[in-house]
Scaffold this motif. Structure first.
Motif, PDB file in Angstrom:
ATOM      1  N   PRO A  35      -9.609  11.727  37.703  1.00 23.08           N
ATOM      2  CA  PRO A  35      -9.696  10.942  38.937  1.00 23.08           C
ATOM      3  C   PRO A  35      -8.322  10.482  39.410  1.00 23.08           C
ATOM      4  CG  PRO A  35     -10.364   9.620  37.056  1.00 23.08           C
ATOM      5  CD  PRO A  35     -10.164  11.004  36.534  1.00 23.08           C
ATOM      6  N   GLN A  39     -10.476   6.364  42.336  1.00 24.17           N
ATOM      7  CA  GLN A  39     -11.606   7.238  42.039  1.00 24.17           C
ATOM      8  C   GLN A  39     -12.095   7.017  40.617  1.00 24.17           C
ATOM      9  OE1 GLN A  39     -10.007  11.192  42.752  1.00 24.17           O
ATOM     10  NE2 GLN A  39     -10.838  11.212  44.842  1.00 24.17           N
ATOM     11  N   SER A  97     -24.666   7.090  42.651  1.00 26.43           N
ATOM     12  CA  SER A  97     -23.592   7.865  43.276  1.00 26.43           C
ATOM     13  C   SER A  97     -24.210   9.004  44.080  1.00 26.43           C
ATOM     14  CB  SER A  97     -22.637   8.403  42.208  1.00 26.43           C
ATOM     15  OG  SER A  97     -23.351   9.109  41.196  1.00 26.43           O
ATOM     16  N   VAL A 106     -16.253  13.655  40.702  1.00 20.23           N
ATOM     17  CA  VAL A 106     -15.203  12.664  40.930  1.00 20.23           C
ATOM     18  C   VAL A 106     -15.470  12.047  42.289  1.00 20.23           C
ATOM     19  CG1 VAL A 106     -12.740  12.279  41.279  1.00 20.23           C
ATOM     20  CG2 VAL A 106     -13.514  13.837  39.475  1.00 20.23           C
ATOM     21  N   GLU A 107     -15.631  10.725  42.316  1.00 21.35           N
ATOM     22  CA  GLU A 107     -16.014  10.060  43.557  1.00 21.35           C
ATOM     23  C   GLU A 107     -15.177   8.807  43.783  1.00 21.35           C
ATOM     24  OE1 GLU A 107     -20.244   9.844  44.388  1.00 21.35           O
ATOM     25  OE2 GLU A 107     -20.638  11.000  42.560  1.00 21.35           O
ATOM     26  N   ALA A 108     -15.063   8.452  45.075  1.00 23.64           N
ATOM     27  CA  ALA A 108     -14.363   7.224  45.444  1.00 23.64           C
ATOM     28  C   ALA A 108     -15.177   6.017  44.991  1.00 23.64           C
ATOM     29  CB  ALA A 108     -14.140   7.174  46.947  1.00 23.64           C
TER      30      ALA A 108
END
Length: 340
Positions: A35, A39, A97, A106-108
Motif C-alpha cells: 500500500p 492506503q 470495503s 489495496v484500497e484508500a
C-alpha cells in the motif's frame, strides 16, 4: 511485507450476451502490491454477490459506469487489514470495503468502514446491516411511506432486499404480501411472518393477489418487473406508491419482450389512479438516512423483529456459478462467497 503474497483474481473477459458464461471471466494470479500512503492492503474474507453487478458487465447506459474489459469484477467485501499505510487502521482490523472478486485488494482508507465483530456477525455488513438492508429501509420509508393498516406487496420477497421490506412493513403496522419463485421461498416468507406468500411460478398470480390483498395494494416494492409487474398493476390502489429498486426479470434479456406495446395501458393507470412510480439507487438516501438505518435495523435484528438468511458459497472459484444461480433465483437469502 506483501511482496511474497499472490492474488487470485476474476476479471471481466467479455461482455455477456444473455446469461454470463465461463468465457466471460478470466482467472489470473498476480503479485500483491504494497500500500502507498493513505492506503491499506486487505485480505478478502467475504465477497457479496449482487444483481446490480450484471448491469455493470454491460456497456449499456446505466446509473453507474460499466466495468471495462479486463477489470476485476466489482463487489462489496468484508476484509481484514494485512498492512496499513494509513492512520486509523492496523493489521487485523476488519473492514467493509469494495475489493471485488479477488483475494487481496489495496484500497484508500477513506473508503473503508470499520466493523466490530463483537457487535454483529461481519457478514451482516453485506446484507441486512449493509447495502441490501439499507435499500429496503430507504426505499420503503422514503418512497413507499406505508401507513398502519395499508397493504405492502414486494417481489423477490425471499431475497435480502425483499425479505427486509416485508418485515419492516410489518413493524410499521402494514400488511405484507410477498411474491417469490418456488415453494421453498414461499415457505421462507411464511417463516418471516408475511401475511400472504405467493409463488409467481404457479398459475393465476393475479387471481391469487386478489385473494391475498382484497382491499388492493397501497405500496408495491418492485424488484423484478416482467410478468410479476403485469399481475400487480391492476391491483394497485389509488395513490399507490411504487419504489422501483430492480428489474431482475430483464437483467439477462437480449431483446425487448414480444407482444404489443402496453406503455399506453401503464400510463393510463398512472394517470387514472394517481400512482407514484419512483426509481431509486440507495446511495441518494445515504447522507440523510444511513445512521438511522443502522440504529433501527441493528435494534430490530437484535430484538428478533427482523430475521435474515445467508446463502454462503466456499472459495473464490465458486463465484461465477453462485452469481449465475442468484440471477436465476436459486439463492435463498443473501448470496455471499467465503474467500478465507
Amino acid at each position: 511485507m506483501s511482496t511474497h503474497l499472490r492474488n487470485h483474481r476474476i476479471r471481466l473477459a467479455a461482455r455477456p450476451h444473455g446469461e454470463p458464461t465461463g468465457e466471460d471471466y478470466q482467472h489470473d494470479v498476480v503479485d500483491v502490491p504494497s500500500p502507498a500512503d493513505g492506503q491499506v492492503l486487505l485480505r478478502t474474507r467475504f465477497l457479496s454477490l449482487d444483481p446490480y453487478v450484471r448491469g455493470r458487465m454491460s456497456d449499456a447506459e446505466s446509473y453507474a459506469a460499466p466495468m471495462e474489459i479486463g477489470d476485476v469484477i466489482v463487489g462489496a467485501t468484508v476484509s481484514e487489514v494485512v498492512e496499513s499505510a494509513a492512520d486509523g487502521f492496523s493489521a487485523g482490523d476488519t473492514v467493509l470495503s469494495y475489493g471485488g472478486w479477488q483475494e487481496y485488494s489495496v484500497e484508500a482508507a477513506g473508503g473503508l468502514r470499520r466493523l466490530d465483530p463483537a457487535s454483529a456477525p461481519v457478514t451482516t455488513a453485506l446484507g441486512v446491516l449493509g447495502m441490501p438492508g439499507f435499500t429496503a429501509y430507504a426505499g420503503l420509508l422514503a418512497i413507499g411511506r406505508p401507513q398502519p393498516g395499508e397493504t405492502v406487496a414486494v417481489a423477490a420477497a425471499a431475497g435480502p432486499v425483499g425479505s427486509a421490506v416485508g418485515q419492516i412493513a410489518r413493524i410499521l403496522g402494514a400488511r405484507a404480501v410477498g411474491i417469490a419463485g418456488g415453494e421453498r421461498k414461499v415457505e421462507r416468507m411464511r417463516e418471516l411472518g408475511f401475511d400472504a406468500a405467493l409463488d409467481h411460478r404457479a398459475p393465476d398470480l393475479g387471481g391469487r393477489l386478489a385473494d391475498a390483498a382484497p382491499d388492493g395494494i397501497d405500496v408495491y416494492f418492485e424488484n423484478v418487473g416482467g410478468a410479476v409487474w403485469d399481475a400487480v398493476l391492476p391491483h394497485l390502489n389509488e395513490f399507490a406508491r411504487v419504489p422501483v429498486c430492480g428489474l431482475a426479470a430483464s437483467y439477462n434479456a437480449t431483446a425487448l419482450p414480444e407482444g404489443p406495446d402496453r406503455s399506453g395501458q401503464l400510463m393510463g393507470a398512472v394517470l387514472r389512479k394517481s400512482l407514484t412510480l419512483r426509481g431509486f439507487i440507495q446511495r441518494e438516501f445515504a447522507p440523510t438516512m444511513f445512521e438511522d438505518f443502522l440504529r433501527d435495523m441493528t435494534g430490530w435484528v437484535a430484538s428478533g423483529q427482523v430475521h435474515y438468511l445467508e446463502d454462503i458459497h466456499e472459495g473464490l472459484d465458486s463465484a461465477p456459478d453462485a452469481f449465475l444461480g442468484m440471477l436465476r433465483g436459486a439463492n435463498l437469502g443473501k448470496t455471499i462467497v467465503q474467500i478465507s
